[in-house]
Design an enzyme around this catalytic site. Structure first.
Site, PDB file in Angstrom:
ATOM      1  N   GLU A   1      19.821  12.334  29.209  1.00  0.00           N
ATOM      2  CA  GLU A   1      19.440  13.706  28.866  1.00  0.00           C
ATOM      3  C   GLU A   1      20.657  14.621  28.745  1.00  0.00           C
ATOM      4  O   GLU A   1      20.727  15.650  29.413  1.00  0.00           O
ATOM      5  CB  GLU A   1      18.515  14.276  29.952  1.00  0.00           C
ATOM      6  CG  GLU A   1      17.246  13.497  30.205  1.00  0.00           C
ATOM      7  CD  GLU A   1      16.499  13.974  31.455  1.00  0.00           C
ATOM      8  OE1 GLU A   1      17.057  14.760  32.254  1.00  0.00           O
ATOM      9  OE2 GLU A   1      15.335  13.570  31.622  1.00  0.00           O
TER      10      GLU A   1
ATOM     11  N   GLY B   1      23.065  17.528  27.597  1.00  0.00           N
ATOM     12  CA  GLY B   1      22.902  18.825  26.939  1.00  0.00           C
ATOM     13  C   GLY B   1      24.274  19.348  26.540  1.00  0.00           C
ATOM     14  O   GLY B   1      24.719  19.200  25.397  1.00  0.00           O
TER      15      GLY B   1
ATOM     16  N   CYS C   1      26.623  48.227  30.052  1.00  0.00           N
ATOM     17  CA  CYS C   1      26.874  49.102  31.192  1.00  0.00           C
ATOM     18  C   CYS C   1      26.808  48.343  32.520  1.00  0.00           C
ATOM     19  O   CYS C   1      25.923  48.570  33.343  1.00  0.00           O
ATOM     20  CB  CYS C   1      25.866  50.246  31.199  1.00  0.00           C
ATOM     21  SG  CYS C   1      25.794  51.054  29.611  1.00  0.00           S
ATOM     22  N   GLU C   2      27.713  47.400  32.726  1.00  0.00           N
ATOM     23  CA  GLU C   2      27.821  46.639  33.966  1.00  0.00           C
ATOM     24  C   GLU C   2      29.294  46.299  34.134  1.00  0.00           C
ATOM     25  O   GLU C   2      29.942  45.881  33.167  1.00  0.00           O
ATOM     26  CB  GLU C   2      27.065  45.294  33.872  1.00  0.00           C
ATOM     27  CG  GLU C   2      25.592  45.364  33.612  1.00  0.00           C
ATOM     28  CD  GLU C   2      24.770  45.559  34.880  1.00  0.00           C
ATOM     29  OE1 GLU C   2      25.308  45.303  35.990  1.00  0.00           O
ATOM     30  OE2 GLU C   2      23.616  45.973  34.748  1.00  0.00           O
TER      31      GLU C   2
HETATM   32  C1  LIG Z   1      19.816  20.950  32.328  1.00  0.00           C
HETATM   33  C2  LIG Z   1      19.322  19.564  32.416  1.00  0.00           C
HETATM   34  C3  LIG Z   1      19.907  18.555  31.647  1.00  0.00           C
HETATM   35  C4  LIG Z   1      21.131  18.770  30.794  1.00  0.00           C
HETATM   36  O1  LIG Z   1      22.247  19.028  31.580  1.00  0.00           O
HETATM   37  P1  LIG Z   1      23.711  19.092  30.922  1.00  0.00           P
HETATM   38  O2  LIG Z   1      24.592  19.398  32.069  1.00  0.00           O
HETATM   39  O3  LIG Z   1      23.681  20.175  29.922  1.00  0.00           O
HETATM   40  O4  LIG Z   1      23.977  17.769  30.322  1.00  0.00           O
HETATM   41  C5  LIG Z   1      19.349  17.306  31.710  1.00  0.00           C
HETATM   42  N1  LIG Z   1      18.272  17.044  32.492  1.00  0.00           N
HETATM   43  C6  LIG Z   1      17.694  17.989  33.241  1.00  0.00           C
HETATM   44  C7  LIG Z   1      16.526  17.645  34.078  1.00  0.00           C
HETATM   45  C8  LIG Z   1      18.207  19.282  33.247  1.00  0.00           C
HETATM   46  O5  LIG Z   1      17.648  20.214  34.013  1.00  0.00           O
END
Ligand SMILES: *Cc1c(COP(=O)(O)O)cnc(C)c1O
Length: 414
Positions: A273, A275, A342-343
């Site tokens: 997974e 990201g 504004c922070e």
């Molecule tokens: C956020 C997340 C990802 C992706 O994480 P990265 O660090 O962006 O690779 C994968 N699996 C789950 C369950 C997440 O919450």
């Protein structure tokens, strides 16, 4: 190899000058490189070649439809955390059988939607969620494919806000509770056990904790097999870090090979997974200097992007390289690059040595992940446009919001 390079002093995204993008679409503006996205995904898919596997892109990192489309076309699956993300991936024609659903707070309505779509797997994060999912599936006359997100209690050695694999985190089920959880799941009528899942954190710069977590998960897999619970897949989560400044991020090979060695002899499909690693360095935020405000203690460069666009510096104290779009020859001074919000926390970078004039364009690098997807409309600031470059071509993949759009859903009294 970077897809953002200089030609005659000017910064380009692939074959398109950022000067041209700023002229055409205005600033602030997110710019993505299609080839950078594809190259990042290819790296994973190449190392996994020969294994029964599926790379499920974690949509929350950057959920623009064009980004999802690029990945879907190359056979990626998706890891979603909400009904909204499910609708996005279905909108680009993703195969529901390549979608996994993560997250600690899935509502009954979200479960119904995902069951109707026929997703690959629910990554269940608690016993209470398991019971609800069983009930929802039963009411629809469906069987929910499930995987338990187990918390292996390893230290990901990353920022505390993005570390998720320790006992004190809200994510997953404690390692010791995993066996009882699976026994409970096996006794339910409307769920089908298909896997196990673990995700220990984000922006990991060390491959060792991944392998450490896998060892613990494999012990669990064997314990389950001894009880007659045989899993089809193992989901290793995401979390592989990227370079923001001068850090050495592990290569995809160095990250995956030690784990693949442990999995070679097993009949387990491998899910991932990722990201950030797929999108983080494929995007930048283009911004223009509005005002220079030199001072005795500090010099401020006020730009037209702000913390509502890119929250990571304010939220995590993150570093993003900030570079001039056109190299300037003047005297470099240390500037705090700040936005108009504004922070006091509204900064994008501090003490950056740059030769600046008002009107200059700056590129805030490594802004493809957790950037636009975390942006807000604070101060009624319309979200910036998003552009995807593909060779010499440029696609506007999200138009700049207008203020009217921001309050179009609101009503005055009476
Ligand atoms: C956020 C997340 C990802 C992706 O994480 P990265 O660090 O962006 O690779 C994968 N699996 C789950 C369950 C997440 O919450």
């Amino acid at each position: 190899m970077s897809h953002f390079t200089r030609k005659d002093g000017a910064l380009y995204a692939e074959e398109v000058s950022l000067l041209d993008i700023a002229t055409r679409y205005g600033t602030p503006c997110w710019v993505y490189s299609r080839h950078a996205l594809e190259t990042a995904l290819d790296e994973f898919q190449q190392v996994l070649d020969g294994f029964d596997s599926l790379v499920c892109y974690a949509v929350k990192a950057n959920s623009n439809l064009a980004v999802l489309d690029v990945f879907a076309r190359r056979g990626a699956g998706f890891d979603i955390v909400s009904a909204g993300e499910l609708k996005r991936v279905l909108a680009v024609g993703a195969d529901p059988r390549q979608i996994v659903f993560s997250g600690v707070g899935k509502t009954a309505a979200e479960m119904e939607l995902a069951l109707a779509a026929g997703i690959l797997c629910f990554n269940v994060e608690s016993a209470a969620e398991l019971e609800r999912l069983d009930a929802v599936a039963g009411s629809l006359g469906k069987t929910a494919p499930i995987s338990l997100r187990v918390n292996p209690d390893v230290d990901a050695r990353t920022h505390p806000y993005v570390s998720t694999g320790l006992k004190e985190n809200k994510f997953g089920v404690a390692y010791d509770a995993a066996l009882p959880f699976y026994r409970q799941a096996a006794s339910l009528d409307n769920v089908r056990i298909c896997g196990v899942d673990c995700h220990i954190g984000s922006q990991l710069m060390d491959a060792a904790p991944f392998a450490e977590a896998l060892d613990k998960v494999l012990l669990l897999v064997d314990g389950l097999a001894a009880e007659g619970i045989v899993l089809e897949h193992i989901d290793l989560g995401g979390g592989l870090g990227i370079r923001y400044r001068d850090e050495e991020a592990p290569s995809v090979k160095d990250y995956l090979l030690p784990m693949l060695d442990k999995l070679r002899q097993r009949q387990l499909r491998i899910l991932l997974e990722p990201g950030r690693r797929l999108v983080g360095n494929a995007g930048l935020l283009l911004t223009r200097v509005e005002y220079l405000k030199p001072g005795e203690v500090k010099n401020f460069a006020i730009v037209d992007a702000a913390m509502n666009d890119l929250a990571r510096p304010a939220l995590y104290g993150s570093w993003h390289d900030i570079v001039p779009v056109v190299l300037q020859s003047g005297v470099a001074l240390p500037w705090d690059i700040v936005g108009p919000v504004c922070e006091s926390g509204d900064f994008l970078g501090r003490g950056r040595e740059l030769a600046l004039s008002s009107g200059d364009l700056l590129a805030i690098m490594s802004a493809g992940a957790y950037s636009m997807s975390m942006s807000s409309n604070y101060n009624t600031r319309p979200r910036a446009a998003e552009v995807m470059v593909d060779g010499a071509r440029c696609h506007l993949v999200r138009h700049r919001e207008t203020a009217e759009e921001l309050f179009a859903l609101e009503r005055r009294l009476g």
